[in-house]
Design a protein around this motif. Structure first.
Motif, PDB file in Angstrom:
ATOM      1  N   UNK A  20      13.257  16.786  -2.580  1.00 43.54           N
ATOM      2  CA  UNK A  20      12.049  16.047  -2.129  1.00 43.54           C
ATOM      3  C   UNK A  20      11.583  14.886  -2.935  1.00 43.54           C
ATOM      4  N   UNK A  21      11.514  15.313  -4.400  1.00 40.50           N
ATOM      5  CA  UNK A  21      11.239  14.427  -5.136  1.00 40.50           C
ATOM      6  C   UNK A  21      12.086  13.209  -5.352  1.00 40.50           C
ATOM      7  N   UNK A  22      13.444  13.531  -5.117  1.00 40.95           N
ATOM      8  CA  UNK A  22      14.388  12.363  -5.148  1.00 40.95           C
ATOM      9  C   UNK A  22      14.221  11.303  -3.927  1.00 40.95           C
ATOM     10  N   UNK A  23      13.877  11.995  -2.858  1.00 39.04           N
ATOM     11  CA  UNK A  23      14.023  10.963  -1.522  1.00 39.04           C
ATOM     12  C   UNK A  23      12.819  10.755  -1.068  1.00 39.04           C
ATOM     13  N   UNK A  24      11.628  11.300  -1.369  1.00 39.49           N
ATOM     14  CA  UNK A  24      10.266  11.110  -0.803  1.00 39.49           C
ATOM     15  C   UNK A  24       9.248  10.774  -1.845  1.00 39.49           C
ATOM     16  N   UNK A  25       9.257  11.291  -2.779  1.00 39.26           N
ATOM     17  CA  UNK A  25       8.064  11.106  -3.748  1.00 39.26           C
ATOM     18  C   UNK A  25       8.421   9.942  -4.677  1.00 39.26           C
ATOM     19  N   UNK A  26       9.615   9.756  -5.303  1.00 45.45           N
ATOM     20  CA  UNK A  26      10.018   8.585  -6.197  1.00 45.45           C
ATOM     21  C   UNK A  26      10.053   7.376  -5.201  1.00 45.45           C
ATOM     22  N   UNK A  27      10.739   7.228  -4.151  1.00 46.70           N
ATOM     23  CA  UNK A  27      10.441   5.984  -3.450  1.00 46.70           C
ATOM     24  C   UNK A  27       9.061   5.499  -3.200  1.00 46.70           C
ATOM     25  N   UNK A  28       8.019   6.551  -2.863  1.00 47.65           N
ATOM     26  CA  UNK A  28       6.752   6.204  -2.631  1.00 47.65           C
ATOM     27  C   UNK A  28       6.320   5.683  -3.961  1.00 47.65           C
ATOM     28  N   UNK A  29       6.388   6.148  -5.087  1.00 48.35           N
ATOM     29  CA  UNK A  29       5.886   5.661  -6.311  1.00 48.35           C
ATOM     30  C   UNK A  29       6.350   4.320  -6.599  1.00 48.35           C
ATOM     31  N   UNK A  30       7.538   4.013  -6.184  1.00 52.67           N
ATOM     32  CA  UNK A  30       8.161   2.922  -6.500  1.00 52.67           C
ATOM     33  C   UNK A  30       7.386   1.695  -5.771  1.00 52.67           C
ATOM     34  N   UNK A  31       7.131   1.991  -4.479  1.00 45.82           N
ATOM     35  CA  UNK A  31       6.535   1.003  -3.637  1.00 45.82           C
ATOM     36  C   UNK A  31       4.937   0.888  -3.933  1.00 45.82           C
ATOM     37  N   UNK A  32       4.283   1.939  -4.446  1.00 41.01           N
ATOM     38  CA  UNK A  32       2.897   1.881  -4.937  1.00 41.01           C
ATOM     39  C   UNK A  32       2.579   1.337  -5.872  1.00 41.01           C
ATOM     40  N   UNK A  33       3.539   0.973  -6.849  1.00 35.78           N
ATOM     41  CA  UNK A  33       3.416   0.371  -8.184  1.00 35.78           C
ATOM     42  C   UNK A  33       3.288  -1.249  -7.851  1.00 35.78           C
ATOM     43  N   UNK A  34       3.940  -1.544  -6.923  1.00 37.23           N
ATOM     44  CA  UNK A  34       4.097  -3.049  -6.816  1.00 37.23           C
ATOM     45  C   UNK A  34       2.637  -3.832  -6.984  1.00 37.23           C
ATOM     46  N   UNK A  35       2.727  -4.835  -7.546  1.00 39.08           N
ATOM     47  CA  UNK A  35       1.246  -5.645  -7.519  1.00 39.08           C
ATOM     48  C   UNK A  35       1.070  -6.479  -6.164  1.00 39.08           C
ATOM     49  N   UNK A  36      -0.031  -6.956  -5.840  1.00 42.28           N
ATOM     50  CA  UNK A  36      -0.324  -7.268  -4.734  1.00 42.28           C
ATOM     51  C   UNK A  36       0.335  -8.697  -4.397  1.00 42.28           C
ATOM     52  N   UNK A  37       0.295  -9.166  -3.177  1.00 39.71           N
ATOM     53  CA  UNK A  37       0.853 -10.374  -2.794  1.00 39.71           C
ATOM     54  C   UNK A  37       0.142 -11.791  -3.369  1.00 39.71           C
ATOM     55  N   UNK A  38      -1.250 -11.610  -3.345  1.00 40.40           N
ATOM     56  CA  UNK A  38      -2.008 -12.567  -3.957  1.00 40.40           C
ATOM     57  C   UNK A  38      -1.837 -12.682  -5.495  1.00 40.40           C
ATOM     58  N   UNK A  39      -1.872 -11.494  -6.189  1.00 35.15           N
ATOM     59  CA  UNK A  39      -1.645 -11.428  -7.592  1.00 35.15           C
ATOM     60  C   UNK A  39      -0.532 -11.981  -8.149  1.00 35.15           C
ATOM     61  N   UNK A  40       0.843 -11.712  -7.221  1.00 35.00           N
ATOM     62  CA  UNK A  40       1.857 -12.235  -7.514  1.00 35.00           C
ATOM     63  C   UNK A  40       2.099 -13.726  -7.347  1.00 35.00           C
ATOM     64  N   UNK A  41       1.601 -14.410  -6.382  1.00 33.29           N
ATOM     65  CA  UNK A  41       1.601 -15.635  -6.289  1.00 33.29           C
ATOM     66  C   UNK A  41       1.060 -16.441  -7.109  1.00 33.29           C
ATOM     67  N   UNK A  42      -0.093 -15.859  -7.793  1.00 28.36           N
ATOM     68  CA  UNK A  42      -0.910 -16.372  -8.703  1.00 28.36           C
ATOM     69  C   UNK A  42      -0.210 -16.466 -10.038  1.00 28.36           C
ATOM     70  N   UNK A  43       0.577 -15.403 -10.530  1.00 28.06           N
ATOM     71  CA  UNK A  43       1.397 -15.217 -11.543  1.00 28.06           C
ATOM     72  C   UNK A  43       2.387 -16.400 -11.563  1.00 28.06           C
TER      73      UNK A  43
END
Length: 825
Positions: free
Chosen positions: A364-387
């Protein structure tokens, strides 16, 4: 002396009782016995003394019997008594027996009329008795005296019910002839637990004290106020006779002369008196014993079979034998390796159907928790465009660039790749904790050897931490490898031309290969943020598809309550409250629109962390991403306006290129991380336990000390061997019982409706201070035996029921077992 073949049953049952008692309370059994029930001064103690032929019970006014007395009468050549709490000491002086009963009673109850349900066990050997097992119970009283509580009547009735509610207990209801038989407390209690009268025998005492001109002939003939087993009349010594030390033999002779000479009783004198009562009781008791032994034998055999294997192992086990210790150490380490592998790899035997464990939780950690953590850590769209904007302008410097700089793309991609370190380290920590939990679960089976358990846990925990460190370094190396070279020739990379397309068109392809009606997950969720004024939190049946989240009234899916499109929805974590039992997450609209009716967000609660993780992973698959977590904490800073169309085009192009390349990196990391952890941590720990653990234990240089048993294990081994021996002895005793003995048939039913069951009014004790009466139910029901562990006495009772396999009674019948016998001094 009655049926000798039947009488021979009772000594065998007494041997059976001794055999089982030697195994401790866990192997105790309530064998068929006769409980003597009656009011105070009804003559119960006199009846018992007449059976024995000696004075041995305490005398006095008011309540004298304050603890149950289990009395076993055994026919023998010599005359003496033995107490279970004074095992091995023979009392030949019956005055000493009387004093010992008083001392043992006061030990638990004090000297001021207190009572206790813990019985005193007394065995009387005499050539003048028949073989009987009786229980003398405290007399039923109405008014508390001394240290007795206000509800003394209820407590005594409760104590009596503990014994007479047993299906294998015969009830001897003693009633004086000079009282109203229709209001006999003893008969009322007997009818509460034995409405058919199959195990109730009536005894009428004090026939010689009836008013002149009256007699109990019709009662004794069972014509007036009939009982199924009828009545037996006895004449006991008066208080004057007792004070004058009148011999019991003389009293029995006087009793016989009374029945022979009395005009109302002489025609039935052969079926009256103490000797006849002895024979009747012996016959009824032996009938009951013979009826219960077959089922009892079957229970004992099943218990013996269950213990055979373990007892054989313990019998051959020598704790101090070095060779045996070495062999046991080797076997335990091998079993530990097998158990750990089964928990990790899965096994078909002993499957846990309640919770996930071991490998399933890691999966469950392999296929549910880890993918969720990867997506959650992404910076938001506005911030990315600004960078991206800042990177392009800083690369161009003072000049105005005509082309999109690839250095900006590389800088942004490397920054994005670096943010993956956090989720990856967290991923390793989660797997490491699950590994430790799994190992601890396996090592707990070594609790019989505390030193071995401690050393094994230290060694394996150290190995897991070492492998965790190696895995952490390897994962950091994987991310550094990704940072070392940005491969823009990757076959899945969109390239410059495709990057010119609008970003949202590429994004729409995110939920790939999933039709709109495909169900991703179903289950119960509670909408927890609905106000009490609008009905409060409610539970619904939710269905998540690739395009919508719907909920229904129930799992029949007939009455749909609402359907929520997934467009522009995001997922937010909700912190669990201090006293909250539910796990909550929230769904909200990124455009600040109401999600459901007038609610800006929808808080959904489930029962466990596993369910929460599963719903989050499913929403992720459906394209509902978690609320973005910014890296530098400046999310709300407004970005500068991009007034330059060329710069806007360059930002959009690099944005699409970064998204494409990060999809490749994320896919690679999602694939490599489980493989890396599996190789460096899980497989390494498995290999270590199976091949290296034993060598490291030997390297400690104190293998002999490792195999020192815990005190609990020593007691368990002794208990198993003792119980196994006792069961074999008990079965041997039962095997000696002749199946050729005959029994007397049960008399036909009679109309006993004249006996009124105990009324609530009679069970309402009030205190002297005038407090409100305590309302009691009729014939106080006894609490049922709990199924979980309790006190020493209750644990013994559980063992009794399991061993004896007593049948389930009707719900109205009390079920509490009599208390455990006192410990041997």
């Amino acid at each position: 002396m009655g049926n000798r073949g039947m009488e021979d049953l009772i000594p065998l049952v007494n041997c059976l009782h001794d055999a089982l008692s030697s195994a401790g309370q866990g192997c105790s059994l309530y064998l068929p016995q006769i409980a003597v029930v009656g009011g105070q001064s009804a003559g119960k103690s006199s009846v018992l003394e007449n059976f024995v032929g000696r004075d041995f019970l305490p005398r006095g006014s008011g309540i004298v019997t304050r603890r149950p007395l289990i009395l076993q009468l055994l026919n023998a050549d010599t005359e003496y008594g033995e107490f279970l709490h004074r095992k091995g000491k023979k009392f030949t002086d019956f005055d000493e027996i009387c004093k010992e009963i008083e001392v043992e009673t006061c030990r638990l109850t004090g000297s001021n009329k207190g009572i206790s349900p813990v019985p005193i066990n007394l065995r009387i050997y005499s050539p003048h008795v028949l073989n009987l097992t009786l229980v003398d119970l405290p007399g039923i009283t109405k008014v508390p005296v001394g240290d007795q509580p206000p509800d003394i009547e209820y407590q005594i009735r409760d104590m009596i019910m503990q014994f007479i509610c047993q299906e294998n207990c015969l009830i001897l209801a003693v009633t004086p002839a000079n009282t109203d038989l229709a209001n006999s407390d003893a008969l009322k209690l007997a009818k509460d637990v034995d409405p058919q009268g199959q195990r109730t025998i009536g005894v009428i005492t004090k026939l010689d004290l009836m008013d002149e001109g009256t007699d109990a002939r019709e009662i004794l003939e069972n014509r007036l106020l009939p009982l199924r087993r009828g009545y037996i009349g006895v004449v006991n010594r008066s208080q004057k006779d007792i004070d004058g030390k009148k011999d019991i033999k003389a009293a029995l002779l006087a009793e016989r002369n009374f029945f022979l000479s009395h005009p109302a009783y002489k025609h039935m004198s052969e079926s009256m008196g103490t000797p006849y009562l002895q024979r009747v009781l012996n016959q009824q008791l032996t009938n009951h014993i013979r009826d219960t032994l077959p089922a009892f034998r079957s229970r004992l055999q099943s218990q013996l079979l269950a213990l055979n294997k373990e007892a054989e192992i313990y019998r051959q086990y020598s704790p101090d034998d070095p060779a045996r210790r070495t062999k046991t150490l080797l076997q335990l380490v091998q079993r530990l390796a097998v158990d750990f592998e089964k928990l990790i790899e899965g096994s078909g035997d002993k499957v846990d159907t309640i919770n996930l464990s071991g490998g399933a939780r890691i999966n469950r950690i392999f296929h549910e928790r880890f993918p969720y953590e990867l997506v959650k850590i992404e910076s938001n769209e506005r911030k990315l465009r600004q960078e991206i904007n800042y990177a392009i302008r800083n690369i161009h410097g003072i000049r105005t660039g005509l082309f999109t700089p690839d250095m900006a793309f590389e800088a942004i991609v490397k920054k994005q790749i670096s943010t993956l370190k956090g989720p990856c380290i967290k991923f390793i920590d989660m797997v490491s904790e699950e590994l430790l939990t799994t190992v601890h679960q396996c090592i707990n089976k070594l609790s019989s050897f505390p030193k071995l358990q401690d050393e094994t846990e230290k060694i394996v925990t150290t190995e897991i931490r070492e492998q965790e460190s190696k895995c952490r370094d390897q994962v950091m190396l994987l991310i550094d490898i990704q940072l070392a070279y940005i491969n823009t020739k990757h076959e899945d990379f969109i390239g410059f031309i495709n990057a010119q397309q609008p970003y949202n068109q590429n994004k729409k392809k995110g939920v790939a290969g999933m039709s709109g009606n495909q169900v991703i997950q179903k289950g119960w969720l509670t909408i927890s943020n609905i106000s009490i004024m609008k009905g409060g939190a409610k539970e619904y049946w939710f269905i998540l598809t690739a395009q919508s989240l719907s909920w229904f009234k129930d799992d029949e899916e007939k009455e749909k309550k609402y359907m929520l499109p997934l467009d522009n929805l995001k997922l937010r974590d909700v912190e669990k409250g201090f006293m909250a039992s539910k796990f909550v997450f929230a769904i909200f609209n990124t455009e600040l629109r109401n999600v459901y009716k007038d609610y800006k967000c929808l808080e959904l609660a489930c029962d466990s962390q596993d369910e929460l993780d599963s719903w989050k992973a499913s929403l992720l698959r459906a394209g509902v991403y978690p609320e973005k977590v910014t890296v530098d904490g400046h999310e709300n800073r407004a970005s500068e306006n991009l007034s330059d169309p060329q710069l806007e085009r360059q930002v959009e192009t690099i944005r699409n290129l970064v998204d494409s390349y990060m999809n490749i990196v994320n896919k690679t990391i999602k694939d490599l991380m489980p493989k890396t952890i599996m190789h460096l941590m899980i497989n390494s720990v498995k290999e270590f336990i199976s091949s290296e653990l034993l060598a490291q234990l030997y390297a400690l240089g104190e293998c002999s000390a490792l195999m020192d048993e815990s005190p609990e294990q020593q007691r368990h081994r002794e208990e198993v061997l003792r119980k196994h021996t006792a069961l074999k002895e008990a079965l041997a005793v039962i095997g000696d019982i002749s199946s050729s003995t005959c029994s007397t048939p049960l008399p036909p039913p009679v109309d006993s409706s004249w006996i009124q069951t105990s009324s609530p009014a009679s069970l309402c004790p009030t205190s002297v201070t005038g407090a409100k009466p305590v309302i009691r139910g009729h014939a106080p029901p006894v609490p049922r035996v709990p199924t979980h562990t309790g006190s020493t006495a209750s644990s013994g009772i559980n063992g009794i029921q399991q061993l004896a396999g007593l049948p389930t009674r009707a719900p109205s019948v009390p079920r509490r077992q009599p208390p455990a016998i006192p410990k041997v001094k």
